[in-house]
Write a protein that holds these residues in place. Structure first.
Motif, short mmCIF file in Angstrom:
data_model
loop_
_atom_site.label_atom_id
_atom_site.label_comp_id
_atom_site.label_asym_id
_atom_site.label_seq_id
_atom_site.Cartn_x
_atom_site.Cartn_y
_atom_site.Cartn_z
N ILE A 55 -7.60 3.47 2.35
CA ILE A 55 -6.21 3.72 1.93
C ILE A 55 -6.00 5.22 1.73
O ILE A 55 -5.00 5.79 2.18
CB ILE A 55 -5.88 2.91 0.66
CG1 ILE A 55 -5.87 1.42 1.02
CG2 ILE A 55 -4.54 3.32 0.07
CD1 ILE A 55 -5.66 0.48 -0.12
N SER A 59 -3.65 7.41 4.01
CA SER A 59 -2.55 8.09 3.31
C SER A 59 -2.54 9.57 3.71
O SER A 59 -1.48 10.17 3.93
CB SER A 59 -2.71 7.98 1.80
OG SER A 59 -2.70 6.64 1.42
N ALA A 62 -1.12 9.91 6.97
CA ALA A 62 0.33 9.71 6.94
C ALA A 62 1.06 10.99 6.56
O ALA A 62 2.18 11.26 7.02
CB ALA A 62 0.68 8.60 5.95
N SER A 150 -3.69 -0.86 4.85
CA SER A 150 -4.23 0.10 5.81
C SER A 150 -3.48 0.01 7.13
O SER A 150 -3.15 1.04 7.75
CB SER A 150 -5.72 -0.17 6.06
OG SER A 150 -6.44 0.01 4.89
N LEU A 153 -0.13 1.53 6.70
CA LEU A 153 -0.24 2.99 6.54
C LEU A 153 -0.51 3.70 7.86
O LEU A 153 -0.10 4.84 8.06
CB LEU A 153 -1.36 3.33 5.55
CG LEU A 153 -1.00 3.35 4.07
CD1 LEU A 153 -2.24 3.56 3.22
CD2 LEU A 153 0.04 4.43 3.77
#
Lengths: 288, 326
Positions: A55, A59, A62, A150, A153
């Protein structure tokens, strides 16, 4: 005993109570204790750190704009398959299950509190079932959430509209569901194995690492040996198959109608071994 | 025929066995190390204490009674239930072990309640039994505090509460007075007496001999994994008369004259003056005969006797004679 207690039935089994209803009640009681401990106990910290790995990584991806190589949305299902296989399945779920399930009994032995369960009026096999199910509930909730978050994301931050179409009209939702099922099956299979390891070995790290190595070299193994692993059956279910590289020994993937029941049957066999072990188990903390 | 009969057949013939804890030729080895060896023991209802030095096998015997250990040889049954059937055994048995550890993060109330639920009690039943057990050990005011914040005495009491919460008929207590201050110790002994008065079958292990002596109906003396003696304390002492004659202290004004008079009695083995010269220690293999002779001497009016008391007719002496000398 005291006046309060005199009015209370000291035997919890009434005539109308079947053995199954008693066992189910006992399993529920064990799960209440264990699930709470799995999520909020001192040993849960490591699980959360593991779960945060993909994650956190996704992230970060992202936030940071992807390079040219990540500009093609059609490659994303294959990219997620790679991330899922290498990071989520083989690392987070594998080590997460190892930690959760090995500690179901080994953790109680280290804490010197297993005897309270052994001194309760409960069949040891029922105790085993309760502990295993509590491990399953914990790992499934945690790792299925990690899998779903996940995937979102990876897809949504940079291609929101294409991803919406992929999940609502395309193969996305089916793939998401399949990954979630693989995650749950991984928890079932690895969970049973690691619980048995925790029952048999004083130091379960060594057998856990041995299994980790065996699962990683699975692509090099001849077809017959491939089948003696959890990862082979799980890889057979992956919606976007991965290339295993030039050195891989190619074997026909096992169809889902064999791999799912096969995994469940092996799990049941492993749990039977665990049941026989726990029936004969002694409390000797000094030697542990 | 008689030799081949099974334990259950024995129980049918002798229903008292189904009311007792029976060790049938039980041995336990930890690898090469001896735990207990060839134990044949029947512990009837009442308060029984297991006594012996560290490593004698007391905890091993208790763990065998509760199925935490499995015998290497032989069989143990508690009230007719084999110890490898916890689902039946722990409807009747409660065990307060020596392990001073608890599942993390629970309050006293949650701890007792949770394991009652694990035993299959409904929420209402478990709530009532928890309350009653906490009240019994006087722990209600601290019931909602985390066990991690309890003192040693409170932890001992919460373990005791947990072991009695399901209202067992047999209560096994491993060193239950360890670490308790004198006040709490006295209260705990009173509590055990109350348990016994309520009809509980108590098995207690302890190092504190005079306390064991005060509260036990029977003792089992263990040493190096063997049962050295068993039975009522005074019965065990009586059986040792040949090797260890009973010693009696007579407080009087003329101990030398008393010694001379008493030596006319064949039962007196040895007489020794007390250091303060106002008493006489006498060893005899026949206390009843000795007391008769003493009455005759006192009746002559030559000697004024203040008090007469056995010196070694207690568990401490039995322990010393059987174990202490080794």
């Amino acid at each position: 005993m005291s006046s309060t207690a005199e009015t209370i039935q000291s035997n919890p089994v009434s005539k109308a109570d079947s053995a199954w209803s008693l066992w189910l009640r006992q399993i529920a009681a064990i799960m209440r204790l264990e699930v709470k401990r799995n999520f909020f106990g001192k040993r849960a910290v490591l699980i959360y750190l593991l779960a945060l790995m993909p994650i956190g990584l996704l992230s970060l991806m992202a936030i940071i704009p992807p390079g040219y190589a990540w500009a093609d949305f059609t490659q994303y299902p294959a990219r997620f398959s790679l991330i899922y296989n290498a990071l989520i399945l083989r690392t987070v779920i594998f080590f997460g299950c190892a930690w959760i399930f090995m500690n179901l009994f080994r953790g109680d032995i280290v804490d010197r509190s297993l005897h309270y369960y052994f001194l309760a009026a409960v069949r040891r096999e029922v105790l085993l079932a309760g502990k295993y199910l509590s491990g399953l509930v914990t790992s499934m909730i945690l790792f299925t959430t990690v899998t779903v978050v996940s995937m979102f994301l990876l897809f949504f931050p940079h291609f929101p509209s294409a991803s919406t179409r992929f999940f609502l009209d395309g193969a996305g939702i089916g793939q998401l569901f399949t990954y979630a099922v693989i995650t749950m099956l991984a928890c079932v299979g690895y969970g049973a194995f690691f619980m048995v390891v925790g029952l048999f070995f004083r130091n379960p790290i060594i057998p856990a690492l041995a299994l980790y190595g065996w699962e990683w070299i699975n692509f090099l193994l001849p077809p017959l040996l491939k089948k003696i692993s959890v990862i082979h059956y799980l890889n057979s279910l992956v919606p976007v198959p991965l290339s295993e590289g030039p050195f891989a020994v190619v074997a026909e993937p096992t169809p889902a109608w064999i791999s799912i029941p096969g995994l469940l049957i092996v799990t049941v066999l492993v749990l039977i071994v665990a049941g026989s072990r726990i029936r004969r188990m002694e409390i000797r903390y000094g030697s542990d | 025929m008689v030799q081949d009969q099974s334990n259950s057949q024995s129980e049918i013939r002798n229903p008292k066995l189904a009311q007792a804890i029976v060790f049938d030729n039980v041995s336990k080895f930890y690898g090469e190390i001896l735990g207990v060896n060839r134990v044949n023991l029947t512990i009837p209802l009442g308060i029984t204490s297991l006594v012996g030095p560290n490593g004698a096998g007391k905890t091993t015997l208790m763990n065998l009674m509760t199925g935490l250990l499995r015998p290497s040889r032989g069989q143990v049954k508690v009230l007719g239930v084999p110890t490898d059937q916890p689902e039946q055994l722990f409807r009747k048995v409660g065990y307060c072990s020596q392990f001073d550890s608890f599942p993390g993060g629970l309050t006293g109330r949650e701890f007792i309640n949770a394991f009652l639920r694990v035993s299959g009690f409904s929420r209402n039943q478990a709530d009532g039994l928890t309350e009653s057990a906490l009240e019994r050990v006087d722990l209600l005011p601290a019931a909602d505090r985390k066990i991690g914040a309890y003192s040693k005495g409170m932890r001992q009491r919460v373990r005791l509460a947990q072991s009695i919460a399901h209202q067992p008929s047999v209560l096994i207590l491993d060193e239950p007075l360890n670490g308790l201050d004198p006040m709490v110790r006295a209260e705990t002994i009173a509590l055990f007496r109350q348990f016994a008065a309520d009809g509980l079958h108590l098995i207690i292990s302890s190092h504190i001999l005079h306390e064991v002596d005060m509260m036990s109906d029977r003792v089992v003396l263990l040493n190096n994994g063997y049962v050295v003696a068993e039975g009522a304390v005074h019965g065990v002492r009586d059986e040792m008369d040949v090797e260890h004659p009973m010693q009696i202290l007579i407080r009087c004004d003329q101990p030398s004259l008393l010694a001379a008079r008493m030596f006319q009695n064949d039962e007196v083995v040895e007489a020794r003056l007390h250091d303060d010269r106002h008493g006489l220690f006498i060893k005899t293999r026949n206390p009843d005969g000795f007391y008769l002779r003493l009455n005759e001497v006192v009746a002559l009016g030559e000697i004024e006797v203040e008090s007469v008391a056995p010196v070694d007719d207690d568990l401490g002496a039995v322990y010393e004679y059987l174990i202490g000398s080794e």
